[in-house]
Motif scaffolding. Structure first.
Motif, PDB file in Angstrom:
ATOM      1  N   VAL A 149       8.613  -8.801 -11.948  1.00 35.15           N
ATOM      2  CA  VAL A 149       8.959  -7.364 -11.929  1.00 35.15           C
ATOM      3  C   VAL A 149       9.043  -6.821 -13.348  1.00 35.15           C
ATOM      4  O   VAL A 149       8.519  -5.732 -13.654  1.00 35.15           O
ATOM      5  N   LYS A 150       9.677  -7.563 -14.236  1.00 30.55           N
ATOM      6  CA  LYS A 150       9.836  -7.088 -15.617  1.00 30.55           C
ATOM      7  C   LYS A 150       8.507  -7.059 -16.373  1.00 30.55           C
ATOM      8  O   LYS A 150       8.212  -6.090 -17.088  1.00 30.55           O
ATOM      9  N   VAL A 151       7.712  -8.104 -16.214  1.00 29.24           N
ATOM     10  CA  VAL A 151       6.417  -8.144 -16.906  1.00 29.24           C
ATOM     11  C   VAL A 151       5.483  -7.066 -16.353  1.00 29.24           C
ATOM     12  O   VAL A 151       4.755  -6.412 -17.106  1.00 29.24           O
ATOM     13  N   ILE A 205      -2.472  -7.219 -18.449  1.00 24.66           N
ATOM     14  CA  ILE A 205      -3.008  -7.279 -17.086  1.00 24.66           C
ATOM     15  C   ILE A 205      -1.899  -6.941 -16.099  1.00 24.66           C
ATOM     16  O   ILE A 205      -0.753  -7.364 -16.264  1.00 24.66           O
ATOM     17  N   THR A 206      -2.252  -6.173 -15.073  1.00 20.98           N
ATOM     18  CA  THR A 206      -1.327  -5.897 -13.974  1.00 20.98           C
ATOM     19  C   THR A 206      -1.820  -6.643 -12.742  1.00 20.98           C
ATOM     20  O   THR A 206      -3.002  -6.629 -12.421  1.00 20.98           O
ATOM     21  N   ILE A 249      11.752 -14.739 -21.037  1.00 19.43           N
ATOM     22  CA  ILE A 249      10.546 -15.283 -21.668  1.00 19.43           C
ATOM     23  C   ILE A 249      10.438 -16.785 -21.411  1.00 19.43           C
ATOM     24  O   ILE A 249       9.356 -17.314 -21.118  1.00 19.43           O
ATOM     25  N   SER A 250      11.582 -17.471 -21.490  1.00 20.76           N
ATOM     26  CA  SER A 250      11.590 -18.911 -21.202  1.00 20.76           C
ATOM     27  C   SER A 250      11.181 -19.183 -19.754  1.00 20.76           C
ATOM     28  O   SER A 250      10.412 -20.106 -19.474  1.00 20.76           O
ATOM     29  N   SER A 251      11.677 -18.366 -18.840  1.00 22.08           N
ATOM     30  CA  SER A 251      11.311 -18.519 -17.424  1.00 22.08           C
ATOM     31  C   SER A 251       9.825 -18.256 -17.212  1.00 22.08           C
ATOM     32  O   SER A 251       9.168 -18.930 -16.405  1.00 22.08           O
ATOM     33  N   ALA A 252       9.286 -17.272 -17.931  1.00 21.37           N
ATOM     34  CA  ALA A 252       7.856 -16.970 -17.821  1.00 21.37           C
ATOM     35  C   ALA A 252       7.021 -18.153 -18.296  1.00 21.37           C
ATOM     36  O   ALA A 252       6.005 -18.503 -17.673  1.00 21.37           O
ATOM     37  N   GLU A 253       7.438 -18.787 -19.389  1.00 13.34           N
ATOM     38  CA  GLU A 253       6.716 -19.954 -19.902  1.00 13.34           C
ATOM     39  C   GLU A 253       6.775 -21.118 -18.910  1.00 13.34           C
ATOM     40  O   GLU A 253       5.775 -21.814 -18.687  1.00 13.34           O
ATOM     41  N   GLU A 254       7.934 -21.333 -18.300  1.00 15.69           N
ATOM     42  CA  GLU A 254       8.075 -22.413 -17.320  1.00 15.69           C
ATOM     43  C   GLU A 254       7.229 -22.138 -16.071  1.00 15.69           C
ATOM     44  O   GLU A 254       6.618 -23.052 -15.505  1.00 15.69           O
ATOM     45  N   MET A 255       7.199 -20.890 -15.670  1.00 19.49           N
ATOM     46  CA  MET A 255       6.403 -20.511 -14.497  1.00 19.49           C
ATOM     47  C   MET A 255       4.923 -20.783 -14.739  1.00 19.49           C
ATOM     48  O   MET A 255       4.223 -21.363 -13.880  1.00 19.49           O
ATOM     49  N   VAL A 256       4.415 -20.391 -15.894  1.00 17.77           N
ATOM     50  CA  VAL A 256       3.003 -20.591 -16.220  1.00 17.77           C
ATOM     51  C   VAL A 256       2.671 -22.083 -16.247  1.00 17.77           C
ATOM     52  O   VAL A 256       1.629 -22.518 -15.734  1.00 17.77           O
ATOM     53  N   SER A 291       0.602 -14.838 -18.159  1.00 18.54           N
ATOM     54  CA  SER A 291      -0.045 -15.587 -19.232  1.00 18.54           C
ATOM     55  C   SER A 291      -0.512 -14.652 -20.351  1.00 18.54           C
ATOM     56  O   SER A 291      -0.335 -14.956 -21.552  1.00 18.54           O
ATOM     57  N   ARG A 292      -1.107 -13.520 -19.999  1.00 17.90           N
ATOM     58  CA  ARG A 292      -1.545 -12.554 -21.008  1.00 17.90           C
ATOM     59  C   ARG A 292      -0.344 -11.955 -21.754  1.00 17.90           C
ATOM     60  O   ARG A 292      -0.404 -11.728 -22.973  1.00 17.90           O
ATOM     61  N   PHE A 293       0.738 -11.704 -21.021  1.00 22.31           N
ATOM     62  CA  PHE A 293       1.938 -11.183 -21.686  1.00 22.31           C
ATOM     63  C   PHE A 293       2.456 -12.171 -22.733  1.00 22.31           C
ATOM     64  O   PHE A 293       2.817 -11.783 -23.848  1.00 22.31           O
ATOM     65  N   LEU A 294       2.502 -13.473 -22.372  1.00 23.38           N
ATOM     66  CA  LEU A 294       2.990 -14.477 -23.321  1.00 23.38           C
ATOM     67  C   LEU A 294       2.071 -14.568 -24.534  1.00 23.38           C
ATOM     68  O   LEU A 294       2.544 -14.765 -25.661  1.00 23.38           O
TER      69      LEU A 294
END
Length: 469
Positions: A143-145, A177-178, A224-231, A192-195
């Protein structure tokens, strides 16, 4: 936009006379001629809705020709005026071994027709990944990204600030990217593009001209840490999805090895963080319930065994490997029994002549005791067993090589297994081929051509997809 009487002018008639016209019957004859040589076909089918809100179901056919090349054709696009229930879809289906998505109506249709059915592996991957994306912590990050990505797409000031900071930080000039709800990998690509662009995004959001309009675009370090773990946790699923969707003809033989590997990759370890463990658990649980029927398991495993890249079946236990090859041996022996070879099974001209002579001398004994002491079945079994043993002892083909080219070069060495490979490796692992017709259909049944009849839509799609094959 010209007046209707334009078509009556001599100049227009002269122009039209120069345009080559493709005969639908000629293309249909070409497809029918190609299908005559097919020993077995695999079908994919899926339903879709045009811009004119007409419902259709499209069938594509796949088979291996005599040169060991996979041929694919669009067979038919039929209007579905009834609701897309399993009963109505079953009434439309005409051919066996069908690959569909995992929708309940498709499963019901396959049960009613009794055809051999394989679930689309790309759709299986999408369902398992979508389940992981519904985890609360993952949804929060998405949601945030998504909010940040949408902001930079809509704000010209924000887009300029982002581009300026990308240049300053020497980052690729990529746009954010959306995601799209129906494609799980679009959510992966969005994060991934956001990171990748995170330094430039953060710098742009902190600039004075952007900060006042981007009050809802804040991300914490935990996010951001959660996004990295998700990817990281979803990367194996992305690789598998790309294999199934990007390869020209991903056959059914890759499904069982990929499925087994993903189950291993999504098994949690002690080093995993709580979020990674939760993502892996959701995916593993969903994948574990797929391909559970014995008929489906046998088809997938035997197809993998017939692919020289996976013939060692390292993803199975020794007992499962033995069982799979025992079933292949039974099928190969049945093929041998059905293949009429004069004077029994011979190994050379001399042996053939001696065998024929002996049979002539003992024809009376054969007439009397032939049914009791029939040797054909045992002979066929031993030949199939010998061929499979030789096949298993041969080195496996590298994963980068084309299995069909190998089968073509070895078909005289392994005649029985080559026939089985012809019948199994033509089955696609996904129904992506049918879904790709939808984008073409969108170009044909456009807003300016929304009055096309279903019959004309079928003819145009048939010509578009088959004319240049």
């Amino acid at each position: 936009m010209l007046p209707l009487y334009t078509v009556e002018s001599p100049a227009f008639k002269k122009l039209v006379s120069k345009i080559p016209v493709t005969n639908n019957d000629k293309t249909r004859a070409k497809v029918e001629s190609a299908l005559e040589s097919a020993e077995r076909v695999g079908l994919t089918c899926d339903g879709w809705t045009s811009r004119a809100t007409e419902s259709y179901i499209t069938f594509t056919v796949h088979f291996i020709n005599e040169d060991w090349e996979i041929n694919s054709y669009v067979l038919q696009t039929r209007a579905m005026h009834e609701t897309h229930t399993g009963i109505h879809i079953a009434d439309v289906l005409k051919k066996p071994v069908v690959v569909t998505d995992n929708a309940s109506n498709m499963r019901v249709a396959m049960d009613l027709t009794g055809y051999q059915h394989v679930k689309c592996f790309a759709h299986v991957l999408n369902l398992a990944s979508q389940r992981a994306l519904k985890i609360a912590a993952v949804t929060k990050v998405l949601v945030k990204v998504r909010r940040i990505s949408t902001f930079f797409h809509r704000s010209t000031t924000g887009a300029e600030a982002l581009k300026r900071n990308q240049k300053l930080l020497r980052l690729p000039l990529h746009k954010l990217i959306t995601d799209m709800p129906v494609r799980w990998n679009s959510a992966y690509e969005m994060v991934s593009r956001f990171l990748e662009q995170q330094p430039a995004v953060c710098a742009a959001l902190l600039s004075p001209e952007v900060r006042k309009n981007a009050t809802d675009c804040a991300l914490t370090e935990n996010d951001i840490s959660s996004a990295e773990e998700m990817v990281e946790a979803l990367r194996p699923m992305l690789v598998a999805t790309n294999i199934m969707c990007e390869e020209k003809n991903p056959t059914i033989s890759v499904v069982a090895p990929l499925h087994a590997q993903l189950l291993r990759d999504t098994t949690s370890t002690e080093e995993d963080s709580p979020l990674v463990r939760e993502i892996k658990g959701a995916i593993n649980q969903d994948l574990s319930k797929r391909y559970q029927s014995e008929v489906e398991k046998d088809l997938l495993r035997m197809s993998s065994a017939l692919d020289p890249r996976f013939k060692s079946l390292l993803f199975l236990s020794p007992e499962e490997v033995q069982d799979t090859y025992a079933k292949l041996q039974s099928k190969a022996a049945a093929l041998k029994e059905d293949d009429p070879v004069p004077c029994g099974d011979v190994q050379g001209d001399l042996e053939e002549e001696e065998t024929c002579t002996a049979k002539k001398r003992k024809s009376a004994l054969v007439d009397l005791l032939g049914q009791t002491f029939k040797k054909t079945s045992t002979s066929a079994t031993s030949i199939a067993e010998k061929e499979i043993k030789q096949y298993q002892d041969a080195p496996s083909l590298p994963l980068t090589e084309d299995p069909l080219l190998w089968c073509k070069s070895q078909q005289h060495v392994f005649p029985l297994l080559s026939k089985l490979a012809h019948m199994h490796l033509c089955i696609p692992g996904t129904s992506v081929a049918a879904e790709r017709v939808f984008s073409t259909a969108g170009d044909i049944i456009s807003a300016q051509r929304s009055s096309l009849t279903p019959e004309h839509a079928d003819q145009l799609l048939f010509l578009k997809k088959n004319m240049n094959i």
